[in-house]
Design an enzyme around this catalytic site. Structure first.
Site, short mmCIF file in Angstrom:
data_model
loop_
_atom_site.label_atom_id
_atom_site.label_comp_id
_atom_site.label_asym_id
_atom_site.label_seq_id
_atom_site.Cartn_x
_atom_site.Cartn_y
_atom_site.Cartn_z
N ASP A 24 0.97 -1.36 0.04
CA ASP A 24 -0.07 -0.05 -0.06
C ASP A 24 0.92 1.20 0.07
O ASP A 24 0.49 2.23 0.56
CB ASP A 24 -0.84 -0.08 1.13
CG ASP A 24 -2.02 -1.06 1.09
OD1 ASP A 24 -1.82 -2.08 0.05
OD2 ASP A 24 -2.70 -1.27 2.07
N GLU A 72 -4.71 -0.97 -1.38
CA GLU A 72 -5.90 -0.89 -0.49
C GLU A 72 -6.93 -0.15 -1.56
O GLU A 72 -6.73 0.99 -1.87
CB GLU A 72 -5.82 -0.37 0.79
CG GLU A 72 -7.36 -0.54 1.61
CD GLU A 72 -7.13 0.00 2.76
OE1 GLU A 72 -6.36 0.16 3.55
OE2 GLU A 72 -8.33 0.24 3.52
N LYS A 129 -6.82 -4.95 -3.12
CA LYS A 129 -7.46 -5.43 -1.93
C LYS A 129 -8.38 -4.53 -1.23
O LYS A 129 -8.21 -3.52 -1.16
CB LYS A 129 -6.29 -5.88 -0.82
CG LYS A 129 -5.41 -4.84 -0.09
CD LYS A 129 -4.23 -5.43 0.75
CE LYS A 129 -3.62 -4.35 1.23
NZ LYS A 129 -4.16 -3.43 2.39
N LYS A 132 -7.81 -4.48 4.95
CA LYS A 132 -6.32 -4.11 5.64
C LYS A 132 -5.57 -5.32 5.43
O LYS A 132 -4.34 -5.17 5.15
CB LYS A 132 -6.59 -4.15 6.92
CG LYS A 132 -7.50 -2.82 7.40
CD LYS A 132 -7.19 -1.60 6.56
CE LYS A 132 -8.13 -0.31 6.94
NZ LYS A 132 -8.16 0.61 6.12
N VAL A 157 2.95 0.47 4.32
CA VAL A 157 2.43 1.04 5.19
C VAL A 157 1.04 0.63 5.35
O VAL A 157 0.43 0.10 4.63
CB VAL A 157 2.42 2.44 4.84
CG1 VAL A 157 3.71 3.27 4.76
CG2 VAL A 157 1.63 2.87 3.40
N THR A 158 0.24 0.90 6.69
CA THR A 158 1.17 1.52 7.78
C THR A 158 1.42 0.17 8.60
O THR A 158 0.53 -0.69 8.73
CB THR A 158 0.44 2.35 8.65
OG1 THR A 158 -0.88 1.89 9.05
CG2 THR A 158 -0.18 3.45 7.79
N CYS A 162 -2.48 -1.94 7.89
CA CYS A 162 -2.12 -3.05 6.81
C CYS A 162 -0.69 -4.14 6.95
O CYS A 162 -1.13 -5.09 6.59
CB CYS A 162 -2.29 -2.50 5.55
SG CYS A 162 -3.96 -1.74 5.36
N GLN A 202 7.77 -12.73 22.25
CA GLN A 202 7.35 -14.15 22.45
C GLN A 202 7.97 -15.14 21.64
O GLN A 202 7.38 -15.87 21.01
CB GLN A 202 5.71 -14.36 22.41
CG GLN A 202 4.95 -13.21 23.37
CD GLN A 202 3.53 -13.67 23.12
OE1 GLN A 202 3.02 -14.61 23.61
NE2 GLN A 202 2.70 -12.66 23.03
N1 TIU Z 1 -2.69 0.51 4.40
C1 TIU Z 1 -3.24 0.80 5.55
O1 TIU Z 1 -2.64 0.62 6.33
N2 TIU Z 1 -4.46 1.26 5.63
C2 TIU Z 1 -4.91 2.00 6.63
O2 TIU Z 1 -6.12 2.68 6.40
N3 TIU Z 1 -3.75 2.46 7.28
C3 TIU Z 1 -3.96 3.32 8.51
O3 TIU Z 1 -3.25 3.62 9.39
N4 TIU Z 1 -5.26 4.11 8.44
#
Ligand code: TIU
Length: 229
Positions: A24, A72, A129, A132, A157-158, A162, A202
């Site tokens: 993403d 996304e 996709k 997330k 990200v992020t 995701c 862990q």
């Molecule tokens: N790609 C992804 O992480 N989608 C999000 O909506 N991330 C946010 O941190 N909002």
């Protein structure tokens, strides 16, 4: 087999059965006027990932690794967007609203596409996709299985949204995930730190964490052979 210094223990992988996953890296998350900013985020927080990720992409291409990008986003008629996702929160703009880079988080719009610095090369799969996680309602698992991929080098990200969702999905499907700390980014510095700690805690409950420099140091400079199908 190659081994990288990683947390909580060294990560071993066969480049022939390993893919670099770039999650993403879209204008909607990294540039002003998109989905990320509409949620109230400072999108400049993610930009430090671009340079190390560009270097890692170059190294992975030279080594002949499978490279998969994800985006996304939703269909223009929003039929693949759950109502809860559409109506949640108090965003300045909702998914599908017009913005300076096109409709927010809609497939085919300029803002939905990957940033110029990390543009996919011809032949590199791009997985669209709706959620997330990169495995939910996509062809990713089939694509990886067909290529006999077992190990994933995860970037994008992020970190806590995701990347985490995808690593958890991948881990449950038996993939061994190495998350590259400098190539994943969060809008929240504390989530970046804790998000990475959660993966490696862990005994590596979801995977491993390393820096891209340590990975680049062990990647071969010329292409490895892919398994024959
Ligand atoms: N790609 C992804 O992480 N989608 C999000 O909506 N991330 C946010 O941190 N909002």
């Amino acid at each position: 087999m190659l081994t990288v210094a990683a947390r909580p223990s060294p990560y071993t992988f066969d480049p022939a059965t390993t893919a670099l996953l770039v999650i993403d890296m879209q204008r909607d998350f990294l540039e002003p006027g998109g989905f990320g900013e509409s949620l109230g985020n400072d999108v400049s927080q993610l930009r430090r990932t671009i340079e190390p990720l560009a270097a890692l992409l170059a190294g992975a291409r030279a080594a002949g690794l499978t490279i998969v990008h994800t985006r996304e986003g939703h269909l223009p008629d929003l039929t693949d967007c759950p109502p809860a996702k559409l109506t949640r929160g108090q965003p300045s703009k909702r998914i599908g609203d017009p913005g300076p880079k096109g409709r927010i988080l809609i497939r085919g719009e300029y803002g939905h596409d990957i940033i110029d610095e990390l543009a996919p090369l011809a032949g590199e799969p791009v997985i669209d996709k709706p959620g997330k996680g990169a495995f939910y309602a996509t062809e990713l698992d089939t694509l990886l299985s067909e290529r006999e991929i077992r190990s994933l080098l995860v970037t994008g990200v992020t970190t806590e949204v995701c990347v985490h969702t995808t690593v958890r999905e991948a881990n449950d499907r038996g993939y061994e995930c190495l998350v590259l700390a400098d190539c994943v980014g969060s809008y929240f510095p504390e989530f970046q730190r804790v998000g990475l700690d959660m993966i490696a805690a862990q005994g590596g409950i979801f995977g491993w964490v390393a820096d891209s420099g340590d990975l680049l140091a062990v990647l071969p400079a010329t292409a490895v052979l892919q398994p024959s199908s």
